[in-house]
Design a protein around this motif. Structure first.
Motif, PDB file in Angstrom:
ATOM      1  N   MET A   1      44.412 -40.625  34.977  1.00  0.00           N
ATOM      2  CA  MET A   1      45.593 -41.081  35.681  1.00  0.00           C
ATOM      3  C   MET A   1      45.152 -41.819  36.926  1.00  0.00           C
ATOM      4  SD  MET A   1      48.914 -41.178  36.080  1.00  0.00           S
ATOM      5  CE  MET A   1      49.894 -40.021  35.204  1.00  0.00           C
ATOM      6  N   ILE A   2      45.759 -42.946  37.161  1.00  0.00           N
ATOM      7  CA  ILE A   2      45.455 -43.761  38.333  1.00  0.00           C
ATOM      8  C   ILE A   2      46.609 -43.622  39.318  1.00  0.00           C
ATOM      9  CG2 ILE A   2      45.096 -46.097  39.183  1.00  0.00           C
ATOM     10  CD1 ILE A   2      43.878 -46.769  36.482  1.00  0.00           C
ATOM     11  N   ALA A   3      46.274 -43.352  40.560  1.00  0.00           N
ATOM     12  CA  ALA A   3      47.302 -43.232  41.586  1.00  0.00           C
ATOM     13  C   ALA A   3      47.527 -44.593  42.224  1.00  0.00           C
ATOM     14  CB  ALA A   3      46.861 -42.219  42.639  1.00  0.00           C
ATOM     15  N   LEU A   4      48.771 -45.007  42.289  1.00  0.00           N
ATOM     16  CA  LEU A   4      49.123 -46.278  42.914  1.00  0.00           C
ATOM     17  C   LEU A   4      49.586 -46.042  44.343  1.00  0.00           C
ATOM     18  CD1 LEU A   4      51.254 -47.881  40.064  1.00  0.00           C
ATOM     19  CD2 LEU A   4      48.871 -48.355  40.621  1.00  0.00           C
ATOM     20  N   SER A   5      49.362 -47.031  45.175  1.00  0.00           N
ATOM     21  CA  SER A   5      49.891 -46.929  46.533  1.00  0.00           C
ATOM     22  C   SER A   5      51.418 -46.985  46.448  1.00  0.00           C
ATOM     23  CB  SER A   5      49.364 -48.076  47.394  1.00  0.00           C
ATOM     24  OG  SER A   5      49.938 -49.306  46.958  1.00  0.00           O
ATOM     25  N   LYS A   6      52.086 -46.550  47.514  1.00  0.00           N
ATOM     26  CA  LYS A   6      53.548 -46.570  47.527  1.00  0.00           C
ATOM     27  C   LYS A   6      54.078 -47.991  47.374  1.00  0.00           C
ATOM     28  CE  LYS A   6      54.275 -42.340  50.116  1.00  0.00           C
ATOM     29  NZ  LYS A   6      54.926 -41.705  51.257  1.00  0.00           N
ATOM     30  N   ASP A   7      53.398 -48.954  48.006  1.00  0.00           N
ATOM     31  CA  ASP A   7      53.818 -50.354  47.910  1.00  0.00           C
ATOM     32  C   ASP A   7      53.700 -50.874  46.474  1.00  0.00           C
ATOM     33  OD1 ASP A   7      54.329 -50.404  50.610  1.00  0.00           O
ATOM     34  OD2 ASP A   7      52.422 -51.375  51.132  1.00  0.00           O
ATOM     35  N   SER A   8      52.580 -50.552  45.818  1.00  0.00           N
ATOM     36  CA  SER A   8      52.371 -51.005  44.437  1.00  0.00           C
ATOM     37  C   SER A   8      53.385 -50.376  43.500  1.00  0.00           C
ATOM     38  CB  SER A   8      50.957 -50.661  43.969  1.00  0.00           C
ATOM     39  OG  SER A   8      50.008 -51.354  44.739  1.00  0.00           O
TER      40      SER A   8
END
Length: 89
Positions: free
Chosen positions: A1-8
């Motif tokens: 699982m890849i965590a995305l930034s809030k903006d992304s």
């Protein structure tokens, strides 16, 4: 699982809403487009895009052939006369 930034993640959600698609599909499409432009993914090897790519190439070739056919004939001789001249010593 890849965590995305809030903006992304927010951008992915807005794009998914605009396209009426799941967020996962929007992210996958964006990655595929980026991979294609970087030369990592070739369209010709994607089975779902093969027919579309082939049709686009055929249309492109047909346009080129039409342009060549529309060019003026600069040498009024027959093809045989031109070939005969090439064969002369």
């Amino acid at each position: 699982m890849i965590a995305l930034s809030k903006d992304s993640e927010a951008l992915a959600r807005r794009l998914a809403e605009a396209r009426h698609l799941p967020v996962q599909d929007v992210i996958k499409q964006a990655l595929e487009a980026s991979a294609r432009s970087a030369g990592v993914l070739r369209e010709a090897f994607e089975p779902s895009r093969l027919a579309e790519t082939t049709a686009a190439r055929k249309a492109s070739i047909a346009r080129i052939v039409a342009q060549v056919k529309a060019l003026p004939i600069l040498d009024p001789r027959s093809p045989q006369e031109i070939m005969d001249e090439l064969d002369e010593p």
